[in-house]
Structures are given as structure tokens and as C-alpha cells.
Enzyme design. Structure first.
Site, PDB file in Angstrom:
ATOM      1  N   GLU A 262      46.992  46.134   6.408  1.00  0.00           N
ATOM      2  CA  GLU A 262      46.002  46.764   5.540  1.00  0.00           C
ATOM      3  C   GLU A 262      44.668  46.078   5.846  1.00  0.00           C
ATOM      4  OE1 GLU A 262      46.747  49.239   3.537  1.00  0.00           O
ATOM      5  OE2 GLU A 262      48.930  49.164   3.699  1.00  0.00           O
TER       6      GLU A 262
ATOM      7  N   GLU B 234      53.587  37.848  68.013  1.00  0.00           N
ATOM      8  CA  GLU B 234      52.234  37.947  68.574  1.00  0.00           C
ATOM      9  C   GLU B 234      51.676  39.301  68.161  1.00  0.00           C
ATOM     10  OE1 GLU B 234      50.866  35.496  70.304  1.00  0.00           O
ATOM     11  OE2 GLU B 234      52.617  34.212  70.605  1.00  0.00           O
TER      12      GLU B 234
END
Length: 1367
Positions: free
Chosen positions: A332, A750
Site C-alpha cells: 500500500e 594456425e
């Protein structure tokens, strides 16, 4: 909450309406003035107002689709109201997945769902406006880089529903605080929906009442359907009409109007959540809202139980809790239901912190995943039960769960149909982030196997409850939708890369962990980003994978690709099935740069140069690893040492090392014994070809095999792969070292012909390698996997060997007994073996997709007993709940991250200054006065200058004899010029005391351990030492100029009388008590741990145990284990693992360590805390942070090894019995017959010896995570006539032997004489005729003479006798 208040309250408020309206307008005028004055500071937040339905939709859509960055916000509708208005929901979370079938999108693994719902009552409009403002603040905070917003949205899945009742809102009036028409029906001022139904009375109720008519409340039906599709954890329901937080239950079985406290099973959790909101709200926390007409209404702490306030049947918050996993609280927010827009800014200020804090509370309690132990798949709808709390939750679709709990200790059970339930006990929940608790459940369903299996029968699958061999035929999913691609394509220098890594670790904390494995020559961090659904944790059964880039500093493509990969995995987790599956099933470690120094020297555009290739010491790191064929003569480099230590610390299964200069995948071996370019085949050549091909085939250019036609026109690699040595010889390479020294299979990739391409080319490299990078990670899930378990206790067997017939490359198990072994498709005979166990073999068929699970259960070999029967391993009384509980604690603290969790859940100390002698004395007295029940302060003696040598005992029964408990001592300050150890031990003492009865684990450790702390052994030297003097020897000795660590000489009276008073004090009052199990001494001058002996010796008894203790300390230190102290003038010093024998470090006689071992029968290690003897006080917090985990690890380790008690057959304890370990180390039993000795994990021989008893022997297995209990009983009194049996038996044996020998001698003599008489008379008869006349003539004396002569002749040899006879 007026939104849920009974209608009786509305009429009573009518007289106040006019006054409230006038007051409201008056306040509004003042608020507007304040807003006008503050408007320059507020910027975009001014003008807060209520939005109509059309405006609300447009505003949220703009925020989601235009203002928020991509992937942060999504707007969708969960349904329509009675009048056809959309029920809009705004979802906010980083990296949102595509919507898919559900308009809101699928859940995000690892992120709990939170929802905030407002405007349930149409005339309670404040919450509606606040949620819109909250959304904008979070998005703007994200864009600004606000840390809190980023943390929240990076770890939480937030849903905002501003208006559940848009129809009622359309009828409500701004400024209406508590309308007189507050009654059911279409003219109620907007409270109800279009059909006159109160939505907060329209949910199913647990306490009776018929099912609600959902046709009349389409809003409720839409919300319930939405909740069923999701797994919300936390929810807030925003109302108006009062100022209070209301928690379940909202009604009770008796439906009493008010005053009935209706407690839920999680009442403590709800009170905690309600207080989290209320305590941050300036009005709510007072508990006195002072609402008109309710001025006397108060709420303690601003919270209330719903039913106690008043009974609400059919409320939404109870429905969330009873029928879903969700904990909802109703808030509330203001006395006025629909306050004027002029008050919204003030209301936002009142609620902003409360809203954010409440959302953050979704991260309290426990969280984790529940997975199938066989397949690793998440188990949805598993029940998570908390002992003592009658409310269960269930897991989501990923097997993930979140269970809100207040701080405390809990037992948690996971159960689901078809699986054996698992309970984990004594889980400690602390304030703050949730404790991670994962479950792995074993299936109970038995898959049929062929009948009459033989030992070598092919196993496809068996009962997973016992030994399992189960194959999953499904492949990992491949992404079917458009994944989010990286955007960060540029070259990242070190500061840029560091920021990048920290950014992603910060934005994706649920799946990332950034750590460093060491430093380069130039002190740059060697960062690793871990990506996993449980970062920082090794999940048993889950493989670990790594990528390493930029080993050669000028080969940069790998570095950038790995940063791209990190971005890709993070952004696509939870939305892309392929990425999500990889992250959930693999622990991925990514090191973007192994050579950051070389990178900084490299130059963009370098095609094939060497500038920056090597590290800053100009060594090639890929020639710096130990080699199987050649001796590497280059000194080990800091980067190499750090990486080797890293690889030994994690159970990596598969790895790739990313290079540049060609385009090929290169696999072991990299060299051969002749050093020439030739195919050098490893035992797993087929596996390496397979995993190499898995990368190459996804890179079209690489797969063609002609990588660099313009540079190397003749070079050709079939299918883009090659054997390393066949290409060219590389001694000292990293990939071969991985394969030969760890479980890890590594290849070198590589990535391109140009080593350092231009930045604009980087997107091309990502596109070429993206699929390859992902596909290569998947290869870690091939071959076989499983667990090796101990048949006795079903625990995993560490370092068991997994060997495959005809493949000479075994792998070993990790801490949980789990293993992974990469294999190609085929049928294999696999054997599991471990020291002290009988091996087990299985024939297994490996498929071409996912790994086959093959579990082994090994039985222990029988112990060989000598001269008596002794119980075997782990004979602890498992029915004792206290013992079991403590065993579990030690095991949990030993587990990976166990100590980290302990430290995170503990209150910490912060040493900030050095204390002189008086300060130390006052501090110790202060501890004793503040914690008198667990401390005892005594003086061991005095120094030369009459300063006390203090000893502080910490125990639950200080100064009382508890021989059954292990005793550990920490000693510092033997060299007065190195006082860091003193301050660390004072910090440790305070840390333990302040956490006693506050932290469960520390409390139990103190209750079960006798801890003795001697912070300053040389107080005189400390008084003259100088701060910030890193190398000075001033204060090193005592006042007599004696180095106390050379004064612990032999125990002879000659030496003992000449000892220094400090030495004598610790020898007589500590060491010679012989009741310590472990000693840790702290010193300074380097960064390492040394173990006995400091004197040069040929052999060291119990060496493995000493090393084990030293490595344990070093490995729990963030940098010590790297072996690089980096001390001035010794920058190239390398100490493997940070551990050395004392004699190899600084050999000397008379050390405390050696004396402790030799005369105190207690292992001691010396810890050197840093290069500087006396660093500045400002460094103390960092030194404490570095050492506290290691110090605590010693407290845990002292509870391992072997312990037990010795008694006779009548149960009487045998004290001072000698326990001989491995025929060398000796300890004596204490009072009550107790003994305890630390031993390295593995098998050990124990002999028990006591005067008057028969020696006993047993072989004992010492585990790494728990102590082994061995009770020893002497079955027989070993005394005869009051004398030791051995003495009596020896004397009796000797006596009998003497008697027998004497008898034999007498018999032999008599026999010989008898034979001589017989032979003499026989010969006389033979010569009777010759001698007859002579005999007659002789007298008796003559006869005697003749006979004597004859017998004398017979004493010659047999041959002579025969000869005489013949003559």
C-alpha cells in the site's frame, strides 16, 4: 490497503473527503513550486504524470523499441481486459532472447523472474505511474552505465505490468483519495473491472469457496495463464489507500474479519521481504501512516500479516504462493488512492529505493540446477523441499530453481519421479546473494541389457543406479535462428582488452568469471574468462575446455577471435539453443593473450615478421615447455610457469592454442627424437586427427589445404590438418606438454597467413572461424565419460587411472571421481584402477556423436594384518549424527570453492596498522576479555628483556584437556624484523572469535579444534625493527644477537642449558608437550612455503605429507603457487609450485621446524608471506586477503589424516602406545588412548606398539577430503609372570636351546666312548690268538696299559684304524 479494504470503511471516510481534497490541492501547489525550483537538476525526470491507456501503450512501446538498446526491453501483452484494452507487460533484462511462440520470449537460464503488478484496482493509480517511471529509470541507468542498474538487469529477469485493470482506471478520477462510491459495481469509481468484479477477490482460495468465475474476470484469467507459462520467484502487488507492506496469508480458515494472524510456512521470509520494502520507505517504516479516518492505525515496522489486518478471500498474493513458486507481497503506497499528478515526483522519491531493494531480494536464499547424473540434462519440475518448511517449489525448464530463504542453516532435498532423491545437509544461507546448491540425480529406471552377460560382454547400457554405461545419441543442437553477432572488431591493446573483459564479467555475472593465472615478465595479468552456467565451480561430470591465444605476441588473430567468442557466447546465452547448450554442459576457459608483453611490441600489418613474437625476456614461449625428446635449456619463463600451474589446477579435457602465419590445424607430436621433419605419431593419433578435422572442415579455406599460395606455393595440408613434426620440428611446444603431463588433448591452430592483419579484416576472420570455434568446443563431449566410485562409501576416487587397451595414454580422475577420455568411434576395453583397489574392466562401444557414460565401482584390496586383527579403513561410527555433520562440513570446505563460500559468508576483519609489543599485549587481552568462553591467554615465558611470549588458545573449552580433538599451532615473529606474520595471526584470532556463533562452519571448527596462536616469538627484535625496511636485518635476532631459528638444537642437557629464553619457552611449553598435529610458522623475505628439513639430510621420512601440507597452503594463495616471488635482485627466481624443502631454500641447523618434527612429533611448515620483511602498514589488508584462505585451509586440514584410539580387549585405553607410520614416523597416544597424525592422501602402513602387548598392523587409506578413523585393540595381554612376553619367550627359548644343546653334547660324547669300547674289545677278540700268551703273562696293570694303548690308537682316523687292523 484500501485496494483490499472491506467496504465498511468507505462510508466512514465521507466527512473527510472535502478536507482531504483541499489539503491535497494545497500540498500540490507547494510541490509544484519545489519542482519548479529543482527542475534544472532533474532534467528528464520532470513532468511526471498519469498516462491514458493509449498513452501508456505508446510510451512503453517507445521505451522498448526506440529508447532501450537492442535486447534490453520487450513489450508484449498477456491478454485483454473486459473492454478490450491490452494488458501490457514490459520485460527488462540484458540479452533478451527472441520472442518465439511466447510473445514475452523464453526464460533466461540463471536469471530469476520478478514481476511487479499495479493498478489491480483501477482507482489505485499510483503504482501504475511508478512502474512506468521505474522502467524509464532502469533503461536510462543502463545507458548511463549505472552500476546498480546494470547489475540488476544483468542478473534479473524483470517484468512490469503497470495496469491489470485498465478498464477501471478509465473510470477513476485523479485526486480521488477514497471515493464515497467505494462499493462494488460499475459506479464504484473504478475499483472493479468493467463487469463489476473485484480482481483481488477473484483468484482461487485455499480456504474454501467455489472456483471463481473467470469468464467475468478476463484480466485474472490472463494473469493466471501468464504465471503458468513462467516461473516467477518474487512479486510485488502495488496498491493504494494506506502505507504498509502486507504479506500472506490474506485470509484464514475461519475467515475472521480481522485480528487473526494467518501464518504461512514461509512467514519469516515474507516478513523479511516486507521489511526490505518498508525499511526504505520514509513513511512506511514509521508504522504510522496517519491516513484520514485511520489515524490510530499502526503497523509495527511498517508491515502486517494480511489476515491480521483484515480477511481477504480470493486474493492474488496468496494465489502466487500457494499455486506457484512465487512469493508475493502487497504494498500500500499512499493514503490517497489516486493522488494528484503533482505529487507523483514526491511519491517516486518515497518509493524508488524500496522498489529497487525489493527486486534485488530475489537473489537471497539458495539457487542452482538439478540435472540428470547420466545425461547432464536439466530436470524440469523437480521438487525442491526444505526440511522444516512445509512449502515446496519446482524447477524450471533448464532444471534451474530459486528458493528464497532467510539466513540460517537448512537441509535441502531434490526429488522427481524416475530419479533417486538427493538431500544436501547443513547448507548455510547468509545475508546477500544466494548460496549455490546444485543437484545431480541418478535415474531409477533400469534399461534392459542382454541376458547372461560375460565379463567381456559388450555393454551398451546398464542400471544407472550402480555401474552405468549409457550413451546419449542426440547431438548438441545447432543454432536454427539468427544469432547475435559480435560488434567489437578492433585490435585490443592490453588496457582495452582488460576493460573489455571486465565489462563482460560485470554485465553477465551469472555465466562469467574473470580471473588471472599469473603475470607476464612486465607484470601484465594473464587473464582468463570462464564461461559456464555455474562460474567458479567444477561440476562433477562436466568437462572443462580451454582456448589460448596470442602465445606469440605478433600473432594476434587468435586474441581477437577469442574476444569475439566471449562476446558471442555472452550475448547469445539463453536465446540461442546451441550456445545455451554449450555453456550449460561445458566449463569453458578462454585466455585471449598468453604473451601480452610481446603483443604490445608488435606492429599492425606484420605479415611474417618476428617483432613481438617472443616475451619480454626474448624467449619463444612455444619452445619453453619441458620436452619428451630434448632437454630445454632456456630458463622457464613467468608465462610458461603460470600456464603450467594453471593446467595442473583444472581437469582440462580439450584445448586449442591459436597461432598465425599459416592456415592449418597442427596436432601432436610436434617433434621426434631425431629432430627431423617426420611424422611423429602419438598413441591417440586417430583422436587428434578427428578433433583437428572437426575444426578444419568448418573453415572452407582451411579445408582446401593450400593456405598461403603467394607465400608458400608448395605447401599443402590434406583437409587442412597436419602432424606437427611432419610439418617441422618444434621441441618444447605447449601442445605436447599438455598431452604428456595432463589429461588434456591440445592442438595448435594456425588461423591465417598474415600474423597481424589490419583491423578492417577482423570481421572476415570471425566469419571464417565462427563455426569452427563452436564445433571444436563440442568435441569435448565425445568418447567416454563417467565416475570411478569407492564401493564402500560410494564416494568418488581421486586420481584413479582410466586406461584403454592398446592405447598407451591413461587419464586420471578428478576430485569427484569424474573423468573424460576422448576416443574415436569403435569398441574398446577400458580399465579403471587405483592404488589400494581392485581394478575393473569393461568393454564399451563408443559412437560417433555424444560421449558414452561408463561408471566404475572399485572394491578395496584386503589389508594384510600381522600378529593381530585391526579394523580397516574409515571405521568411524556413521550413525553418530554429530560426527557425520562435521565430516560433511570438512568435505564441503575441502571441495572446490568451499573456503571461498566460507569467507563470503563470514564477517571479515581489516588489519590496518602494526602493533608494538604493548599493542599486541593489549589486543590479546582485549580478545580474551571480549570472548572469555572461547579464549585463554597465557605466557609461555619471557624474552631476554622480560617481555612476555603470549599464547592465545581458541577453543570451546579453553585450557581444558580434550585429547580427542586435534591441536594446531600458529607461530610468528621468530625473526623480529618480519612482523607481517604477527599481524596476520592477530587478524586470524579476531576473525575466528568474531565469527563464533555467527558463522556455522567457523563455530564448528572452533568447537572441534584446539587452536594455539603465538603471534610474536621474538618481541625484543620486533621492538627495534623499522617499518618499510624491506631488507634490513635489524631486529632479526633477539637481544643477545641470536637468530632464534638456529637455537632449536638437540635435546641434550649441554645444549638445553645454553638455549635462549625465547627458545626454551616454546620448546618446554609447546613443542615438547607432543600433543600438536600441525604447526604453521609465518616468516618473511620471499613468497613460498618450505617443509622439513632445514638441515641437510639424505632421506626425509614422511616427505610426501610435508609436501602435501606445503602445497595445500601455496595452492590456496592467489600467487604463491605460481612460483614467482619476483623479489628485488631475484626477479628470475623460480620456485615450482611455490614449495621447496627447507634445506634447498636456506639450509641451516637448529631450526624450529626440524625440532618440531624430531622431538615434538609434529609436522611444521614455514610460510614466507612476502619479499619485504617489513612492508608498509597499507599493505596489510592485501596481505590478509591473500593469506586468510590458506590459513583457514590449515584449520580444515588438521581434521584429516588418521585418527583413532588404542585400547585393550577390556576397553581400557592404552596411553603412551607408540604409533609407527610407514616404519618411520612415530607418535604416541595421548590420555584416553587417542592419537591423530596427518598423512598425505594414499595408502599408509600403521604399526601399534605398547609394552606388554602384541604389535598390531594395518594398511590404511587416507582420503583427501576426510579423516580416516582407526580404532586399535590389543587382543592379548602380552605378559607372563609379570614380565613382557617377548622377554619370557626369548629367555625360555634360549634356555631350552641350551638344554637341548647340552643334552646333544653329552649324548654324543657318551656315544663315542661306547663305540670305542665296542671296537676295542672286538679287535681284542680278533687278535686273541696273537696276544693270548702275552696276556696270561701280564698282570692286571699290564692289561690296563695294553688296553689304554689300543684305545689311544683308535683316536686316529678311520683309515688309520683299518690300516692297523690289517697289520
Amino acid at each position: 490497503m484500501a485496494g483490499r479494504r472491506p467496504l465498511r470503511r468507505g462510508a466512514a471516510l465521507a466527512p473527510w473527503l472535502l478536507l482531504a481534497l483541499l489539503l491535497g490541492r494545497a500540498r500540490a501547489a507547494h510541490i509544484k513550486k519545489a519542482e519548479a525550483a529543482a527542475s534544472p537538476a532533474r532534467g528528464g525526470s520532470q513532468g511526471m504524470r498519469y498516462l491514458s491507456d493509449a498513452e501508456l501503450g505508446a510510451s512503453l512501446r517507445s521505451l522498448a523499441e526506440e529508447e532501450a538498446p537492442a535486447g534490453l526491453a520487450r513489450l508484449f501483452s498477456i491478454g485483454r481486459s473486459g473492454e478490450g484494452r491490452e494488458l501490457w507487460v514490459l520485460r527488462l533484462s540484458a540479452g533478451l532472447p527472441e520472442a518465439g511462440a511466447d510473445p514475452g520470449g523464453p526464460p533466461l537460464p540463471g536469471r530469476p523472474q520478478v514481476k511487479l503488478v499495479a493498478n489491480m484496482h483501477g482507482d489505485e493509480a499510483l503504482g501504475r505511474a511508478l512502474l512506468v517511471r521505474l522502467a524509464r529509470e532502469l533503461v536510462s541507468g543502463w545507458l548511463r552505465g549505472d552500476g546498480r542498474a546494470r547489475r540488476l538487469l544483468g542478473s534479473t529477469d524483470l517484468y512490469l505490468l503497470p495496469s491489470l485493470n485498465p478498464d477501471g482506471f478509465a473510470r477513476a478520477r485523479e485526486g480521488s483519495c477514497d471515493d464515497a462510491r467505494d462499493q462494488a459495481g460499475p459506479s464504484d469509481g473504478g475499483r472493479t473491472n468493467a463487469r463489476g468484479q473485484d480482481l483481488n477477490r477473484s483468484f482461487p482460495d485455499q480456504f474454501g469457496g467455489g472456483p471463481p468465475d473467470l469468464a467475468a474476470v478476463p484480466e485474472v484469467r490472463a494473469l493466471m495463464d501468464w504465471m503458468r507459462r513462467n516461473r516467477f520467484v518474487l512479486s510485488g502487488n502495488l496498491h493504494g489507500g494506506s502505507v504498509v507492506a502486507s504479506y500472506p496469508f490474506d485470509d484464514s480458515a475461519v475467515h475472521q474479519v480481522s485480528g487473526k494472524y494467518s501464518k504461512s510456512a514461509d512467514d519469516e521470509v515474507f516478513r523479511y521481504l516486507a521489511k526490505a520494502y518498508a525499511s526504505n520507505h520514509p513513511i512506511m517504516k514509521t508504522g504510522t501512516p496517519n491516513c484520514p479516518g485511520e489515524e490510530e492505525e499502526t503497523f509495527e515496522d511498517g508491515i502486517t500479516n494480511g489476515a491480521q489486518w483484515y480477511d481477504v478471500q480470493g486474493g492474488m498474493q496468496d494465489y502466487n504462493y500457494v499455486w506457484a513458486n512465487c512469493f508475493e507481497v502487497t504494498f500500500e503506497l499512499s493514503c490517497c488512492k489516486y493522488p494528484p499528478a503533482s505529487q507523483l515526483e514526491k511519491e517516486w522519491e518515497n518509493n524508488q529505493e524500496s522498489l529497487l531493494t525489493f527486486i534485488e531480494k530475489v537473489h537471497i536464499g539458495i539457487k542452482g540446477f538439478v540435472k540428470d547424473a547420466v545425461t547432464g540434462a536439466g530436470l524440469e519440475n523437480t521438487t525442491i523441499a526444505v526440511a522444516g518448511i512445509a512449502h515446496n517449489i519446482t524447477t524450471g525448464q533448464f532444471g534451474d530453481y530459486y528458493r528464497l530463504l532467510v539466513p540460517g542453516t537448512y537441509n535441502i532435498t531434490a526429488a522427481v519421479v524416475g530419479y533417486l532423491p538427493v538431500t544436501i545437509e547443513n547448507i548455510e544461507v547468509k545475508e546477500g546473494n544466494a548460496t549455490m546448491v546444485n543437484f545431480s540425480l541418478q535415474p531409477t529406471i533400469v534399461v534392459m541389457v542382454p541376458s547372461k552377460p560375460t565379463q567381456d560382454a559388450l555393454v551398451l547400457s546398464t542400471d544407472s543406479v550402480t555401474n552405468t554405461t549409457n550413451m546419449t545419441n542426440t547431438e548438441m543442437p545447432t543454432s536454427a535462428h539468427q544469432a547475435i553477432q559480435p560488434e567489437d572488431f578492433r585490435h585490443h591493446h592490453f588496457p582495452d582488452m582488460e576493460i573489455f573483459l571486465r565489462r563482460y564479467a560485470n554485465e553477465y555475472p551469472s555465466i562469467t568469471r574473470l580471473y588471472s593465472v599469473g603475470k607476464s615478465v612486465e607484470q601484465m595479468e594473464l587473464y582468463v574468462m570462464e564461461i559456464s552456467d555455474n562460474p567458479g565451480i567444477h561440476e562433477a561430470g562436466e568437462p572443462e575446455f580451454k582456448y589460448i591465444g596470442n602465445m606469440h605476441g605478433n600473432e594476434v588473430v587468435g586474441r581477437e577471435l577469442l574476444l569475439n567468442l566471449i562476446e558471442y557466447l555472452c550475448k547469445n546465452y539463453g536465446s540461442d539453443p546451441e550456445v545455451t547448450d554449450l555453456v550449460q554442459k561445458t566449463r569453458i576457459h578462454i585466455m585471449p593473450s598468453m604473451n601480452p608483453d610481446g603483443y604490445e611490441k608488435s606492429q599492425e600489418g606484420d605479415r611474417s615478421g618476428i617483432v613481438g613474437r617472443n616475451n619480454s625476456n626474448n624467449y619463444d614461449l612455444n619452445r619453453n615447455f619441458p620436452d619428451q625428446f630434448f632437454q630445454v635449456t632456456d630458463p622457464p619463463q613467468p608465462e610458461t610457469i603460470a600456464v603450467k600451474s594453471w593446467l595442473k589446477s583444472y581437469p582440462f579435457v580439450l584445448s586449442a592454442n591459436l597461432h598465425g602465419g599459416s592456415l592449418v590445424v597442427n596436432y601432436p607430436y610436434d617433434d621426434d627424437q631425431r629432430g627431423v621433419a617426420t611424422y611423429s605419431r602419438s598413441p591417440d593419433d586417430a583422436v587428434f586427427q578427428q578433433i583437428a578435422l572437426s575444426y578444419a572442415k568448418e573453415n572452407a579455406q582451411m579445408f582446401q589445404g593450400h593456405p598461403c599460395k603467394d607465400m608458400y606455393p608448395e605447401e599443402y595440408f590434406p583437409h587442412g590438418i597436419t602432424n606437427g613434426a611432419h610439418w617441422y620440428n618444434v621441441p618444447g611446444g605447449m601442445q605436447d606438454w599438455n598431452y604428456l603431463n595432463t589429461n588434456c588433448f591440445e592442438v595448435t591452430i594456425e588461423l591465417g597467413c598474415v600474423k597481424y592483419p589490419k583491423a578492417e579484416e577482423l570481421p572476415k576472420y570471425w566469419e571464417q572461424n565462427r563455426r569452427s570455434l563452436l564445433n571444436f568446443i563440442k568435441q569435448v563431449h565425445r568418447g567416454v565419460k563417467g565416475f570411478v566410485l569407492d564401493a564402500t562409501d560410494r564416494r568418488g576416487v581421486l586420481n584413479a587411472t582410466i586406461s584403454v587397451a592398446n592405447l598407451d595414454h591413461p587419464v586420471s580422475t578428478y576430485k569427484g571421481g569424474d573423468y573424460w577420455r576422448l576416443l574415436t568411434q569403435g569398441t574398446y576395453n577400458i580399465t579403471a584402477s587405483a592404488r589400494g583397489y581392485n581394478s575393473e574392466s569393461k568393454t564399451v562401444k563408443v559412437g560417433d556423436k555424444y560421449a558414452v557414460q561408463v561408471n566404475f565401482t572399485l572394491t578395496r584390496k584386503a589389508s594384510v594384518l600381522e600378529e593381530g586383527k585391526v579394523p580397516d579403513l574409515n571405521m568411524v561410527d556413521t550413525d553418530d549424527p554429530i560426527t557425520k555433520e562435521f565430516e560433511t562440513l570438512i568435505k564441503n570446505l575441502t571441495a572446490e570453492n568451499g573456503l571461498e563460500h566460507l569467507l563470503l559468508s563470514s564477517a571479515d576483519v581489516r588489519p590496518y596498522r602494526y602493533r608494538p609489543y604493548n599493542g599486541v599485549s593489549m589486543f590479546l587481552r582485549g580478545l580474551n576479555l571480549n570472548y572469555p568462553l572461547i579464549t585463554n591467554l597465557t605466557s609461555l615465558g619471557q624474552s631476554v628483556e622480560f617481555r612476555h611470549i603470549w599464547s592465545l588458545e581458541i577453543s570451546n573449552k579453553p585450557n581444558q584437556s580434550e585429547p580427542e580433538e586435534p591441536k594446531i599451532r600458529f607461530v610468528a615473529g621468530i625473526h623480529g624484523n618480519a612482523p607481517v606474520g604477527t599481524e596476520l595471526l592477530l587478524a586470524l584470532a579476531e576473525f575466528l572469535c568474531m565469527n563464533y556463533k555467527k558463522n556455522l562452519a567457523i563455530t564448528k571448527l572452533i568447537d572441534k579444534t584446539r587452536i594455539v596462536i603465538v603471534p610474536s616469538l621474538n618481541p625484543d627484535g620486533r621492538e627495534i625493527a623499522q617499518e618499510r625496511d624491506c631488507t634490513s636485518k635489524i631486529g632479526q635476532t633477539n637481544s643477545h644477537g641470536k637468530d632464534l631459528d638456529t637455537d632449536f638444537t638437540s635435546n641434550s642437557s649441554k645444549h638445553s642449558s645454553a638455549r635462549e629464553p625465547e627458545t626454551r619457552a616454546i620448546i618446554e611449553n609447546l613443542i615438547e608437550k607432543q600433543d600438536f598435529s600441525l604447526s604453521v610458522a609465518l616468516d618473511g623475505g620471499s613468497l613460498l612455503v618450505t617443509y622439513p628439513y632445514d638441515k641437510p639430510v639424505q632421506t626425509v621420512e614422511n616427505k610426501e605429507t610435508f609436501k602435501h601440507l606445503a602445497y595445500l597452503y601455496a595452492n590456496n594463495h592467489p600467487t604463491m603457487h605460481l612460483g614467482q616471488p619476483n623479489c628485488p635482485n631475484k626477479s628470475d627466481e623460480n620456485i615450482p609450485g611455490g614449495v621447496l624443502p627447507g634445506a634447498e631454500w636456506h639450509s641451516h641447523l637448529g631450526s624450529m621446524k626440524d625440532y618440531s618434527v624430531t622431538y615434538g612429533h609434529c609436522p611444521e611448515i614455514t610460510v614466507y608471506t612476502g619479499c619485504c620483511y617489513f612492508p608498509s602498514a597499507g599493505q596489510l589488508p592485501a596481505l590478509w586477503a591473500e593469506n586468510k584462505k590458506s590459513l583457514l585451509s590449515m584449520l580444515v586440514e588438521v581434521h584429516k589424516g588418521v585418527y583413532g584410539f588404542v585400547h585393550d580387549r577390556h576397553g581400557r585405553p592404552v596411553s603412551k602406545a607408540q604409533i609407527v607410520l610407514n616404519e618411520g614416523v612415530k607418535v604416541c597416544t595421548k590420555e584416553g588412548g587417542y592419537f591423530h597424525v596427518l598423512l598425505a592422501p594414499g595408502y599408509h602402513d600403521i604399526h601399534a606398539i605398547a609394552d606388554g602387548y602384541q604389535k598390531q598392523h594395518v594398511q590404511v587409506l587416507v582420503r583427501h577430503d576426510i579423516a580416516t578413523f582407526v580404532p586399535i585393540q590389543f587382543d592379548m595381554d602380552n605378559k607372563i609372570f609379570g614380565l613382557p612376553r617377548e622377554l619370557v619367550v626369548t629367555v625360555a627359548g634360549a634356555t631350552m636351546s641350551a638344554l637341548i644343546l647340552t643334552s646333544c653334547i653329552i649324548w654324543c660324547v657318551c656315544s663315542i666312548k661306547s663305540n670305542r669300547h665296542k671296537d676295542g674289545f672286538h679287535r681284542l677278540r680278533q687278535h686273541h690268538d696273537d696276544y693270548e700268551d702275552e696276556i696270561r703273562m701280564m698282570s692286571a696293570g699290564s692289561k690296563k696299559s695294553l688296553l689304554s694303548h689300543e684305545f689311544q690308537d683308535e683316536t686316529d682316523t678311520e683309515e688309520e684304524t683299518v690300516y692297523s687292523s690289517k697289520h
